[in-house]
Design a protein around this motif. Sequence first.
Motif, PDB file in Angstrom:
ATOM      1  N   HIS A  21      65.678  57.408  95.597  1.00 40.84           N
ATOM      2  CA  HIS A  21      64.368  57.308  96.251  1.00 40.84           C
ATOM      3  C   HIS A  21      64.413  56.370  97.447  1.00 40.84           C
ATOM      4  O   HIS A  21      63.674  56.543  98.400  1.00 40.84           O
ATOM      5  CB  HIS A  21      63.286  56.895  95.249  1.00 40.84           C
ATOM      6  CG  HIS A  21      63.398  55.500  94.748  1.00 40.84           C
ATOM      7  ND1 HIS A  21      62.919  54.426  95.436  1.00 40.84           N
ATOM      8  CD2 HIS A  21      63.965  54.989  93.629  1.00 40.84           C
ATOM      9  CE1 HIS A  21      63.173  53.325  94.767  1.00 40.84           C
ATOM     10  NE2 HIS A  21      63.811  53.633  93.662  1.00 40.84           N
ATOM     11  N   ALA A  47      52.409  49.418  80.717  1.00 38.73           N
ATOM     12  CA  ALA A  47      52.555  49.783  82.128  1.00 38.73           C
ATOM     13  C   ALA A  47      53.896  50.462  82.409  1.00 38.73           C
ATOM     14  O   ALA A  47      53.956  51.453  83.127  1.00 38.73           O
ATOM     15  CB  ALA A  47      52.391  48.550  83.005  1.00 38.73           C
ATOM     16  N   GLU A  56      49.461  46.896  91.980  1.00 36.38           N
ATOM     17  CA  GLU A  56      48.555  46.168  91.102  1.00 36.38           C
ATOM     18  C   GLU A  56      47.393  45.710  91.964  1.00 36.38           C
ATOM     19  O   GLU A  56      47.493  45.747  93.190  1.00 36.38           O
ATOM     20  CB  GLU A  56      49.258  44.989  90.419  1.00 36.38           C
ATOM     21  CG  GLU A  56      50.387  44.365  91.216  1.00 36.38           C
ATOM     22  CD  GLU A  56      50.010  43.036  91.824  1.00 36.38           C
ATOM     23  OE1 GLU A  56      49.081  42.392  91.309  1.00 36.38           O
ATOM     24  OE2 GLU A  56      50.657  42.649  92.810  1.00 36.38           O
ATOM     25  N   LYS A 108      63.032  47.145  86.844  1.00 36.05           N
ATOM     26  CA  LYS A 108      63.422  48.327  87.619  1.00 36.05           C
ATOM     27  C   LYS A 108      64.774  48.102  88.259  1.00 36.05           C
ATOM     28  O   LYS A 108      65.662  48.951  88.217  1.00 36.05           O
ATOM     29  CB  LYS A 108      62.379  48.591  88.717  1.00 36.05           C
ATOM     30  CG  LYS A 108      61.239  49.413  88.258  1.00 36.05           C
ATOM     31  CD  LYS A 108      61.090  50.605  89.181  1.00 36.05           C
ATOM     32  CE  LYS A 108      60.624  51.738  88.394  1.00 36.05           C
ATOM     33  NZ  LYS A 108      60.292  52.951  88.575  1.00 36.05           N
ATOM     34  N   THR A 119      59.652  40.469  95.134  1.00 38.00           N
ATOM     35  CA  THR A 119      59.511  41.658  94.307  1.00 38.00           C
ATOM     36  C   THR A 119      60.683  42.592  94.529  1.00 38.00           C
ATOM     37  O   THR A 119      60.776  43.622  93.881  1.00 38.00           O
ATOM     38  CB  THR A 119      58.201  42.410  94.600  1.00 38.00           C
ATOM     39  OG1 THR A 119      58.049  42.476  96.001  1.00 38.00           O
ATOM     40  CG2 THR A 119      57.026  41.727  93.968  1.00 38.00           C
ATOM     41  N   PRO A 163      55.312  46.713  93.850  1.00 36.49           N
ATOM     42  CA  PRO A 163      54.632  47.476  92.817  1.00 36.49           C
ATOM     43  C   PRO A 163      53.110  47.424  92.957  1.00 36.49           C
ATOM     44  O   PRO A 163      52.557  46.468  93.490  1.00 36.49           O
ATOM     45  CB  PRO A 163      55.054  46.780  91.516  1.00 36.49           C
ATOM     46  CG  PRO A 163      56.109  45.810  91.881  1.00 36.49           C
ATOM     47  CD  PRO A 163      56.008  45.532  93.329  1.00 36.49           C
ATOM     48  N   ALA A 214      56.247  51.876  96.526  1.00 33.78           N
ATOM     49  CA  ALA A 214      55.731  51.377  95.251  1.00 33.78           C
ATOM     50  C   ALA A 214      56.819  50.872  94.317  1.00 33.78           C
ATOM     51  O   ALA A 214      56.570  50.049  93.449  1.00 33.78           O
ATOM     52  CB  ALA A 214      54.910  52.452  94.556  1.00 33.78           C
ATOM     53  N   GLU A 215      58.037  51.375  94.503  1.00 33.05           N
ATOM     54  CA  GLU A 215      59.114  50.924  93.636  1.00 33.05           C
ATOM     55  C   GLU A 215      59.442  49.457  93.896  1.00 33.05           C
ATOM     56  O   GLU A 215      59.823  48.723  93.007  1.00 33.05           O
ATOM     57  CB  GLU A 215      60.378  51.752  93.905  1.00 33.05           C
ATOM     58  CG  GLU A 215      60.198  53.215  93.620  1.00 33.05           C
ATOM     59  CD  GLU A 215      60.202  53.496  92.129  1.00 33.05           C
ATOM     60  OE1 GLU A 215      60.978  52.839  91.406  1.00 33.05           O
ATOM     61  OE2 GLU A 215      59.411  54.345  91.691  1.00 33.05           O
ATOM     62  N   MET A 216      59.320  49.054  95.122  1.00 34.15           N
ATOM     63  CA  MET A 216      59.731  47.709  95.471  1.00 34.15           C
ATOM     64  C   MET A 216      58.558  46.752  95.556  1.00 34.15           C
ATOM     65  O   MET A 216      58.657  45.591  95.217  1.00 34.15           O
ATOM     66  CB  MET A 216      60.451  47.735  96.807  1.00 34.15           C
ATOM     67  CG  MET A 216      61.772  47.016  96.725  1.00 34.15           C
ATOM     68  SD  MET A 216      62.492  46.963  98.328  1.00 34.15           S
ATOM     69  CE  MET A 216      63.604  48.305  98.267  1.00 34.15           C
ATOM     70  N   TYR A 236      58.038  43.723  86.476  1.00 35.45           N
ATOM     71  CA  TYR A 236      58.220  45.161  86.672  1.00 35.45           C
ATOM     72  C   TYR A 236      59.377  45.433  87.621  1.00 35.45           C
ATOM     73  O   TYR A 236      60.290  46.210  87.337  1.00 35.45           O
ATOM     74  CB  TYR A 236      56.909  45.722  87.226  1.00 35.45           C
ATOM     75  CG  TYR A 236      56.974  47.146  87.713  1.00 35.45           C
ATOM     76  CD1 TYR A 236      56.876  48.204  86.819  1.00 35.45           C
ATOM     77  CD2 TYR A 236      57.105  47.434  89.067  1.00 35.45           C
ATOM     78  CE1 TYR A 236      56.913  49.515  87.267  1.00 35.45           C
ATOM     79  CE2 TYR A 236      57.142  48.739  89.522  1.00 35.45           C
ATOM     80  CZ  TYR A 236      57.042  49.773  88.619  1.00 35.45           C
ATOM     81  OH  TYR A 236      57.086  51.058  89.077  1.00 35.45           O
ATOM     82  N   SER A 288      46.869  45.290  85.385  1.00 38.19           N
ATOM     83  CA  SER A 288      48.329  45.214  85.290  1.00 38.19           C
ATOM     84  C   SER A 288      49.008  46.212  86.230  1.00 38.19           C
ATOM     85  O   SER A 288      48.352  47.004  86.908  1.00 38.19           O
ATOM     86  CB  SER A 288      48.780  45.429  83.852  1.00 38.19           C
ATOM     87  OG  SER A 288      48.261  46.625  83.374  1.00 38.19           O
ATOM     88  N   VAL A 289      50.298  46.141  86.260  1.00 37.53           N
ATOM     89  CA  VAL A 289      51.077  46.984  87.163  1.00 37.53           C
ATOM     90  C   VAL A 289      50.953  48.463  86.760  1.00 37.53           C
ATOM     91  O   VAL A 289      50.968  48.789  85.586  1.00 37.53           O
ATOM     92  CB  VAL A 289      52.557  46.582  87.097  1.00 37.53           C
ATOM     93  CG1 VAL A 289      53.392  47.474  87.985  1.00 37.53           C
ATOM     94  CG2 VAL A 289      52.706  45.140  87.494  1.00 37.53           C
ATOM     95  N   THR A 290      50.801  49.317  87.753  1.00 41.16           N
ATOM     96  CA  THR A 290      50.783  50.752  87.490  1.00 41.16           C
ATOM     97  C   THR A 290      51.978  51.344  88.214  1.00 41.16           C
ATOM     98  O   THR A 290      52.192  51.079  89.390  1.00 41.16           O
ATOM     99  CB  THR A 290      49.501  51.389  88.047  1.00 41.16           C
ATOM    100  OG1 THR A 290      48.395  50.810  87.383  1.00 41.16           O
ATOM    101  CG2 THR A 290      49.494  52.883  87.840  1.00 41.16           C
ATOM    102  N   SER A 291      52.759  52.138  87.494  1.00 43.67           N
ATOM    103  CA  SER A 291      53.914  52.689  88.196  1.00 43.67           C
ATOM    104  C   SER A 291      53.594  54.073  88.731  1.00 43.67           C
ATOM    105  O   SER A 291      52.869  54.851  88.122  1.00 43.67           O
ATOM    106  CB  SER A 291      55.143  52.716  87.300  1.00 43.67           C
ATOM    107  OG  SER A 291      54.929  53.591  86.239  1.00 43.67           O
ATOM    108  N   VAL A 292      54.104  54.337  89.914  1.00 47.27           N
ATOM    109  CA  VAL A 292      53.875  55.626  90.552  1.00 47.27           C
ATOM    110  C   VAL A 292      55.041  56.537  90.183  1.00 47.27           C
ATOM    111  O   VAL A 292      56.184  56.272  90.556  1.00 47.27           O
ATOM    112  CB  VAL A 292      53.804  55.466  92.081  1.00 47.27           C
ATOM    113  CG1 VAL A 292      53.585  56.813  92.737  1.00 47.27           C
ATOM    114  CG2 VAL A 292      52.713  54.497  92.460  1.00 47.27           C
ATOM    115  N   PRO A 345      53.865  42.007  88.350  1.00 44.04           N
ATOM    116  CA  PRO A 345      54.657  42.859  89.233  1.00 44.04           C
ATOM    117  C   PRO A 345      56.114  42.418  89.345  1.00 44.04           C
ATOM    118  O   PRO A 345      57.010  43.261  89.457  1.00 44.04           O
ATOM    119  CB  PRO A 345      53.985  42.715  90.590  1.00 44.04           C
ATOM    120  CG  PRO A 345      52.732  41.996  90.367  1.00 44.04           C
ATOM    121  CD  PRO A 345      52.707  41.415  89.016  1.00 44.04           C
TER     122      PRO A 345
END
Lengths: 370, 240, 289, 337, 255
Positions: free
Chosen positions: C143, A237, C217, A210, A178, C215, C211-213, A206, C119-123, A203
């Motif tokens: 960050h 999302a 879910e 990013k 990830t 993620p 959470a960025e790395m 995502y 699904s993925v939720t972004s912070v 994920p």
Amino acid sequence: DVVKVGVIAPMSGPFSAVGQTWEGATKAYQKLNGTTAGGHTIEVIYRDLPDINPAQAKALAQELIIKEGAQYIAGLYFTPDTLAVAALAQEAKVPVVIFNASTSSLLEKSDYLLRTSYTLPQMAVPVAKYALEKNIRNVVSLVSDFGPGLDAEKAFNTAFVAGGGKLLEAIRAPLKTTDFGPLMQRVKALKPDALYVFGPGGPATYAMIKAYNEAGLRAAGVRFLGTGETDEDQLRAIGPELLGIETGMFYSATHNSPLNHAAVKALAEVAPKAIPTVQLANAFDGLHVIYHMVKATDGKRDGPKALAAAKGFSWESPRGPVKIDPASREFVQNVYMRVVEKDSSGRFVNREFRTFEMQPDYGRIQGAAK
Amino acid sequence: MPSPPIELRFDDVTTGYAGVPVVEHLSFSVREGERLGLIGRNGAGKTTTLATAIGLADLMQGRIHFGGNDIGGATTYARARAGLGYVPQGRDIFPSLTVEENLLSGLQGRSAGVALPPVYALFPRLKERRRNGGTQLSGGEQQMLSVARALVGQPRILLLDEPLEGLAPMVREELMDAIVRMSDQLGVGCVLVEQHVDVVLDFSTNVIVLERGVAAYAGSAAALREDEELLNRTIGIQKC
Amino acid sequence: MSFALLSSILVDGVTYAMILFMITVGLSMTMGLMRVVNLAHGAFAMLGGFLAASIPQRLGVPVGLGFVLAIAVVALVAVLFERTLLRRFYRRDDLDQMLVTIGLMFVATAAVNLMFGSSVTSVALPEAFGGSVDLGFRSIPRHRLIVVACGLVVVAVLWLAVDRSSFGIRVRAAVDNAPIARAIGIDTTRIYAATFAIGAALAALGGIAGAEMLPMEPTYASKYLVILLAVVAVGGNGNLFGSFFAALLLGIVETSMKYMVPQLASAAFFLTMIVVLLFRPQGLFGRQA
Amino acid sequence: MSAVIPPMAMAAPPRARPWKQLRAEIVLTLAGLLAFVVFPQDLGLLTNMATMSIFALSLSIVLGQAGIATLGQAALYGAGAYVAGWTALYLTTDPVAGLLLGGLGGGLIALLSGAVMLRSTKLTLVMLTIAVAQLLLELANWARWLTGGDDGLAGFEVAPLFGLWEFNFMGHTGYFYALGALVLVYFLVRNLAESPFGLTARAIRQDPGRVQALGGRVYLHLLAVYTVGGVVAGLAGALTAQTSKVANLFMLDFTTSAGVVVMIVLGGTRRLAGAVLGTVAYMTIHHIASTLNPYHWLFVIGSMLIVVLIVLPEGLIGLLDRAAAYARRLGGNGGAR
Amino acid sequence: MTPRLQTRNLCHSFGGLAVTQNVTLSLPQGARTALIGPNGAGKTTLVNLLSGAIRPKSGDIQLDGRSIVQLPQYARVRSGIVRTFQISRLFKDLSVADNVRVAVLQRLRASMQWWPSPARSARVHDEVHETLGMLGLNPYANRVVGRLALGEQRLAEIALALAMKPEVLLLDEPGAGVPQGEGGRIMSAIEGLPKDLSVLLIEHDMDLVFRFASHIIVLVAGAVMVEGSPQEVAANEQVKQIYFGRDAHHAQPSH
Ligand SMILES: Nc1ncnc2c1ncn2[C@@H]1O[C@H](COP(=O)(O)OP(=O)(O)OP(=O)(O)O)[C@@H](O)[C@H]1O
Ligand SMILES: Nc1ncnc2c1ncn2[C@@H]1O[C@H](COP(=O)(O)OP(=O)(O)OP(=O)(O)O)[C@@H](O)[C@H]1O
Ligand SMILES: [Mg+2]
Ligand SMILES: [Mg+2]
């Protein structure tokens, strides 16, 4: 009388959204087309298979066929599960309509397999053609190290190089990665015109997007070429991150046709929580094929006859015109290039802007060419 | 002394484990400055009695008073903080702590600077080995540590379950002397469980002899010393 | 190997390591002090992440405050869990402890799935954390730098507050032998609850920061479990500095493999772990048992 | 003086009373036949229950008896599955040969990995087992040409059992094949547990140092236990591969290892019967829960795990014991009055 | 005659702490030797060195004139050196009989057996009960060890060692935690051992020591300070000062 269709779907666990959409899609289909086919009532039964588990997949299929008396098996998200069911289908002569599992060579495993989803070469080759059209000369491919990823890598790179493009490097990321930061840094150092990507969804996608943005690839003008990265669930999302990204795929919820609008609307009514992703089209069309086979066999259990009827069947689907190739049983369909935009109501959507018509499974063709 | 002396009192206590009684109908009392001995054969219920006082066995019937309060339902740590000190049989040193940390764990909020020097004076060996892991100590050293850990909390009544086990003869003497001194000078009350009857008889004013969970004798140490028949029957000791 | 590549590996490796560290530090604390192998640690991180994503929106509070609230809620949930369930397991063997926390993890996963979807939720991060910082040879998201800073602060604070105070001693005594600890006047109940709450709060903090790395879910809790445990084990069974250096080692190994032979990055991660544990079974900084 | 010890009536050493000794196996066989009669249409599920029970038994030996903490049992299970697949593809389609070779495959992996891991204990050991399984998984994924990568190893045939009974989609042969294997494995494993080998394993679980002081070779003993566990897990993997005709990466996954631990804990780790009971209970509940409402499956299993751990620390088998004790008390009282 | 067990210049240290310093001692066949000394003198460490639980930093250990210092613990046990633990180490979840059975199986090298032959299991069974009988533990045979009173556990600890039918027995404070009355049981068990068995007893209970020993070694700070007959040791002023203390009159040989 009743003809039963047993659907094996991930109803719980990480892929439960898929199961939800399938369930909604079959309901939507029956809402629009009635619950009978050729006078036979079609009953759809769901069984949960949350993860890859061939033994359980087989047991569920067995149960559906023997105990529930299902005449058709459908669903199936993962390739290994499908392989287990394929062996059973061959013995029991039961038609299986795959809603998702997309490994290219899968249909060769049994004469009773059909598929209303896609194969990766089918998507990747048009994307490669599009890249060439856009005068992209140098690409790096970055795929996850698993079956579909390797299919995609091979198909895209073959087509791209055959068309005169140059492949700078083919990178394979471990499936569970990830943190794509380092990989994107590496891509950046190669200074390609575009990056072709295929990931396992969820994920990882995502994190991939990013990292693509954060490593400054987008800012440096390296185009992103993808497939399912901008599916509608991803749009919900992480919409903002995806803005402007171009992908090639066979369906988007905004596909402009009356049939599609009706399907999406019906889904929203019967399953408000379900997201209209490609899985809507997959299950919707899957049920359509089954209705067709039921009519052809007059509701009787007759696998070979059902299959014969399905081969060469073509119709208008929410995704556009489609056809089942009589020889390979693969699905032939349009592939659309789309771009992520904000629509008038502020939602993120895939806008289709280029159509590659009636694309076959290039995996087979490329394989044969070698 | 202005306030009345603190007292630990058992009234008709029946106690055991998981609903099975081990000690039945036991009554006794110890006040500050008093010394009670508890003897009996293996499995007679000596440990169980002390464990009940501190709250580590099931009190099934009867009452336990400490410092005027009924503590039968109180939590174990509250009893300790109220002034009951406990030296468990088998030492029970905390293995993941060093010697000094084991001592600090018993401080009950007192300052280390005040509490540690006296016990280090009593057991110089512990001071030498204070950075060692608690269970790396030799058996006897662990025993010293276990006693010392109870002492740093400045208990008013001290429950000692075989504190001499594994100690060299000379250290035994020193320890018993120290406890007697503590009891005389600081008025600490003691309940002593010990295998060596002589030691118990020398140490205590009163003695209870437990025989299969029941007090076979409760009375003065001096009288018991004379009663060879009883000693022989209950403990299997023949005096020569 | 070029300088640019080397420094890129270092920069990415260290930031990745700090994220690993941030997420594991709570676990290494509960394990080091309470000796409970809390497999639900990831669930607390996940809960923190999801709450941090939803609280600012739903309550309309500033993002920063939302984070604090999220952490507080997680700590509260942890205390509830500790009081009602976990405390029954301190005297049981490791396996039972692992399983009851796995049970919690399952329940948490189901609950998060139900509440937030699969699904993925972004912070969303506070504005100030956005953007990138130019390091000359490359840029790095701001960050990530903040996460590194956070990691350093956390290790410093914990070192002062736990390792060097009598609190740590009392916790370890309570876990070694609860009845005896109580018998010498330690209120084991409060100690356990407090420790567990702090560990869970740290998990939440790590979850949010990372959470960025990694993620958010619903399967987050089980997905990263193995990585979390690896860091703790390599570090040495709950040694704070241990996990700090273990995170660095594993993070840099995996990152450099990603630059060089990405396919083998995970294999390298596990191989490193096996090698370390074979030569130092107690971990890099573990005390010999 | 010396304490006089009253002569005690010594309990006689256990003598061979075959039907009494074989009680568990007989019950298991009867239960299997009964299940066949009552649920003839659920043979797929029943077959999986039997194979998973064997897998659970392998863990019961390793973890329940010897106390080897592992979350990597899937490595041995998966190894057995792949070996069975390769046997069918390249060697012979005879199921029994595939099964035995699968067992050997599991045992071999256990022997090799155990040899390096088993000097460690506790969390370190747990982590090593996880890491070995993960490493095997990465390796299998990498060797696509051999294993089929993440698509799985498929396309192999399984010849009729003993040349007589074909494995068809109705699943009769598959079920009796698996049930037979389960009863046989149970018999062997139970004897192992009751034997000196098993007693020593249990002693090691409690205090390896003490066994060493008695002259025991703890490491070798653990290695032997782990290898036996590997063979049994390999058998289970091979059976799974043969009955589902696929061997795949997921069989090596952490989730698979964790799942089987959950099963034996539900049933009771200390007893072999617990492994079977736990597996059957787990799979039945999964089946029912996922038919009724699949979304809540994790919720059900999670809370059930917690409840069982608290209320029945001995596992479901503890419940049976209590029921039996209660019945005996009732019976005893009735008889006395 | 070569002594059964012999050490030469044995040295060991933990970190900076020298716990065994040049220990040279010998245990003849049939020895009844007691090892005494202050707490922390290094007695248990010496037992650990002899039994092979730890390796010495230097020096030699010989059994019947053969160096065994390189042998691992299990090999030493198999050649007959058996020890008990100062703090009982038992298999707490097993019954008393099964605890002893584990030991018997080790001695018969039968611990790897999967299929016990009936004859052998009967033999094991008999030996287990014979051993229990020696310590009066028969009534407890089926009790789970973890639920016994600590004194009862001490007896089981010794039963484990006796079940090994040792040739050299190292007893580390067998009497600790056993009431005076019951101490006799242990003593009579030890006295009932074969005469040619060599025993090294560590004990702080001087009654037991003087009743048992024909030879006493005094260990102080890791080194042998004196050794000799009970009378000699009891009369030694230095020992009195360091070890016996004021109550030296208690320390009297009883025979
Ligand atoms: N935790 C326990 N659970 C159940 N029974 C116990 C437990 N602890 C002790 N017992 C039983 O209670 C009885 C009394 O034990 P206790 O430890 O009080 O004896 P004791 O007089 O201290 O003996 P010792 O001199 O051996 O220390 C014994 O028969 C013992 O087996
Ligand atoms: N593993 C270890 N690490 C560090 N120091 C140790 C270790 N084991 C023992 N020691 C120290 O070595 C010294 C000797 O210990 P040992 O256990 O041999 O003493 P002992 O003579 O048996 O004493 P006791 O009569 O009290 O049992 C002690 O001071 C002890 O603290
Ligand atoms: Mg006692
Ligand atoms: Mg000692």
